[in-house]
Structures are given as C-alpha cells and as structure tokens.
Design an enzyme around this catalytic site. Sequence first.
Site, mmCIF file in Angstrom:
data_model
loop_
_atom_site.group_PDB
_atom_site.id
_atom_site.type_symbol
_atom_site.label_atom_id
_atom_site.label_comp_id
_atom_site.label_asym_id
_atom_site.label_seq_id
_atom_site.Cartn_x
_atom_site.Cartn_y
_atom_site.Cartn_z
ATOM 1 N N TYR A 160 39.550 -23.741 -28.613
ATOM 2 C CA TYR A 160 39.856 -24.877 -28.066
ATOM 3 C C TYR A 160 38.967 -25.876 -26.515
ATOM 4 C CZ TYR A 160 41.204 -20.916 -25.226
ATOM 5 O OH TYR A 160 40.866 -19.945 -24.411
ATOM 6 N N LYS A 161 37.802 -24.902 -26.555
ATOM 7 C CA LYS A 161 36.757 -25.597 -25.565
ATOM 8 C C LYS A 161 36.037 -26.263 -26.720
ATOM 9 C CE LYS A 161 37.292 -21.772 -22.483
ATOM 10 N NZ LYS A 161 36.780 -19.850 -22.813
ATOM 11 N N ASP A 189 29.809 -12.891 -26.742
ATOM 12 C CA ASP A 189 30.972 -14.580 -26.274
ATOM 13 C C ASP A 189 30.295 -15.026 -26.158
ATOM 14 O OD1 ASP A 189 32.992 -15.380 -25.254
ATOM 15 O OD2 ASP A 189 34.849 -14.340 -24.781
ATOM 16 N N ARG A 198 33.974 -27.316 -11.021
ATOM 17 C CA ARG A 198 33.150 -27.311 -12.240
ATOM 18 C C ARG A 198 33.332 -28.495 -12.690
ATOM 19 N NH1 ARG A 198 34.523 -22.970 -16.611
ATOM 20 N NH2 ARG A 198 36.759 -23.966 -16.612
ATOM 21 N N PHE A 242 33.856 -13.037 -17.628
ATOM 22 C CA PHE A 242 34.917 -13.922 -17.452
ATOM 23 C C PHE A 242 36.431 -12.526 -18.149
ATOM 24 C CE2 PHE A 242 39.009 -15.560 -19.505
ATOM 25 C CZ PHE A 242 38.909 -16.671 -18.462
HETATM 26 C C1 LIG Z 1 37.772 -19.108 -22.311
HETATM 27 C C2 LIG Z 1 37.461 -17.999 -22.507
HETATM 28 C C3 LIG Z 1 38.030 -16.937 -23.003
HETATM 29 C C4 LIG Z 1 38.875 -16.787 -23.804
HETATM 30 O O1 LIG Z 1 39.692 -16.478 -24.104
HETATM 31 P P1 LIG Z 1 40.982 -16.160 -24.711
HETATM 32 O O2 LIG Z 1 41.787 -15.163 -25.356
HETATM 33 O O3 LIG Z 1 41.183 -17.426 -25.455
HETATM 34 O O4 LIG Z 1 42.670 -16.590 -23.277
HETATM 35 C C5 LIG Z 1 37.786 -15.561 -23.827
HETATM 36 N N1 LIG Z 1 36.103 -15.598 -22.933
HETATM 37 C C6 LIG Z 1 35.791 -16.644 -22.509
HETATM 38 C C7 LIG Z 1 34.121 -15.634 -21.714
HETATM 39 C C8 LIG Z 1 36.313 -17.702 -22.158
HETATM 40 O O5 LIG Z 1 35.542 -18.685 -21.526
#
Ligand SMILES: *Cc1c(COP(=O)(O)O)cnc(C)c1O
Length: 424
Positions: free
Chosen positions: A223-224, A198, A383, A129
């Site tokens: 939030y996921k 992560d 997705r 990401f």
């Molecule tokens: C959603 C996601 C993030 C989100 O990071 P924020 O700091 O909340 O914007 C980070 N890493 C991964 C792999 C994600 O899927």
Amino acid sequence: MITLQDCQQQDLQDPLGSLRDLFDIPEALVYLDGNSLGALPRSTATRIARTVQHEWGQGLIRSWNQAGWFDLPHKVGDKIAQLIGAASGEVVAADSTSINLYKVLSAALNMAGQDHPTRRIVLSERSNFPTDLYIAESLCKERGMRLQLVEPEDLLGALNSDIAVLMLTHVNYRTGAMHDMQAFNVQAKSHGALTIWDLAHSAGAVPLELKTAQADFAVGCGYKYLNGGPGAPAFVWVNPLHTDRFWQPLSGWWGHATPFEFTPDYRPAAGITRYQCGTQAMLSLVGLDCGVDTLLAAQALGGMNALRKKSLALSDLFIALVEQNCQGHGLRCVTPLEHSSRGSQVCLARDEGAYAIVQALIARQVIGDFRAGDGGTHPDILRFGLTPLYVGFVDVWNAVDQLRQVLQSGEWQEPQFNQIQIVT
Ligand SMILES: *Cc1c(COP(=O)(O)O)cnc(C)c1O
C-alpha cells in the site's frame, strides 16, 4: 537561485510526466505521503466494482477458476518480481508485511539452526520499523535467542560468527537513509549469516536487484509505493536456493501441495506457494494488481531506473529549496545528501513544533506526515515522500513555498494544529 519557472521547465521536460494521469489525485493537492499510503490509480474503482458486481455477484464461486482468483497472488507476485530483480514464480502477494516477516524470519532461523546450531543472535538496526523489531523480539523469545540492536554505522562491525540472521529495512522509514544491500549481503555471507530485507520503502521506489545482490529473503508492502490501497496485501520473496528447505510456520491450506485433496496431513507445495497461508483477500488483491500496473506502465519509459532518476531530482530540488527559502527556521535535513544512500523521501528534523507544522501544511493542501522522535538521538521529523509516478517539480516548489509561509507566519502555533490525532 531556483525559481518557479525553473520548476515549470523541469515538468515540461519530464519524460515521466504523463504517468500522473494514471492517478485520481485531487487537483489542488500536493500529495507527499505516497511512502505511507500510495495514491489511487484511476483503474482501481472500475476494476474493483467489476470484481464485486460481475465476478462475485454473477460468477459467484465459479470465479475462483473462471476469473483467475485462485492464481491472483502469483500473478501479482510475478509483476512485483519485475520491479525487485526477481524471477517469475519467486514472489507471492499475500498477507501483510508483519505476517510475511514472521514467516521468513522463522524459516531463516530454522535454516540457521540446522546449519549453525550455536548461533543465538538476530542482528538489526535500533531505528528499524517497530513492527519488524516486535516480530523479531517475539520469535527470539520463543526460541531462546537474542535480538541485538545497534546503530546503522555499527552494523557491519557487529557481524560475527554468533549472528544467525541479519534483518534490515532497506530504506529507513524515518530518515530515508538507504543501505547498500549487496555490501551487507556479501559481509553477512562471509560470516555465515542469512539476510532478510524489508522493502517497504524500496519496492516501487528504487531499483532493486535481489538476486544479483545475493539476498536470502525479502518482504515488502503493497500500500506504499505499489499503490495497492489501504491495507493491500504485502509480498514475500525467498531466494530459490532456500524456498524448498523449510516450511514457514503458518502452514495453512493455500501453502499445501494439493489443497483440494483435503488431506489431514500437511505437505508443503514446492517453491514460493508454501509461503501462502489461507484464503487471500481478492478485492484487495485486485486493488494491488491495479497499483502494480501503474509501475509497469513506466517500463516503456525507462522503468525503475527512470523513476529513480526523477525521484533523486525531486529530492535534490526539495532539499535545495528548503535551504534557499526556509533558512533560519530551525529545520535540519536528516536525509542523506549522497544519492547512493538516499531513498525516495526527504526528512526534516525540528526541535519543536514538527507535528503542528505538518498539520498546518495539510490545512494548506500539502500532505506530508510526522514521525515522533525519542527525545534523545532521534529527533521529531517532518516527512515528505516523493513518488516520481505522480509528483512533479512544481509540486515540490509549491510544497516548500507553503512550508515557508507556515514558518514565517507562525500559524502552526495555533491550537487547532497542536491536537495530536491517533494516526500521525
Ligand atoms: C510500513 C511498514 C510496515 C508495515 O507493516 P504492516 O504489517 O503492513 O502493518 C512494516 N515494515 C516497514 C519497514 C514499514 O515501513
């Protein structure tokens, strides 16, 4: 041949089916984007209203003690610990995933710098990401180190005695491919490298055993799959072997050993508390608490293992129905078919029209999302997140049936579905 009746039967036999009642999801909607923003738990609105009206409005500043606000990051962290194979006192819910990644990568680089000063490389995956890569790029730049990015199949081969830290996302956000965490940890350790995971697409989605798997650091998203609400706090876990070794660089007063002595010098608290920075967002934390409770409600029904079983059954069904009903429309499944390598989403690649097809599906009340390719190795992707807490088997049937109709009618080519919005 899979029929609608088969899917109805699967819903009837689903031991987790009742958990959907914990959520407030519009009746006609098939929501397949819980991997990006989890659904709203029924308890959240009342709980946040009570926090606002009673705890803030009436209790005012007394609520830091009386309503337990000050300890809430730890209380929610302890609940999350139960979902990721960590112990009480090892996890804190705070800040964002990006910020927590900055903290743990800094701490890991400090440790590596002391133990192996000649190591200059952070190793990661090219399709990680972007925020993870951006944070690592900036820390590497600051320290005169190098961020090395490789394809997933080349990761193990790239581990050697130059690598300070291996930083990976457990489940890939684009493809849903899942790494074998333990295997990577063991290999990294044998080369003397530290690991950071992560868990944005894993926590609340797949069973995790951070301690058994010998991970060093982990961060994850609130939030996921944890259903904490838009911008909910994230979480951070540090292997207790390392928590007291270094301070993280955002050494704010909430990470101080005695914050209410207001001393001018920084003295870090013991354990995970030092990974807090400053005052936390209580309204959002209360939302996260409600979200995590929806996962703990599944504990009595088999917990993460039962959720995982259902998640795989849902994604198997999705893949089989696309194969059965959407042949000849240029879709390719890029999610691994092997269960041990699959997270909780199904991703379909298409050479053109992926964005517009997703928009046409949304107009038909089926919400998934689109992730742009790079015009090269990584194609455009449709997705579909399959959240076993609130997605059922008939939902999957309906989603693929709408997808079939969108493709057969060609309606996705209409101009209104081809206007790219800011958030895809
Ligand atoms: C959603 C996601 C993030 C989100 O990071 P924020 O700091 O909340 O914007 C980070 N890493 C991964 C792999 C994600 O899927």
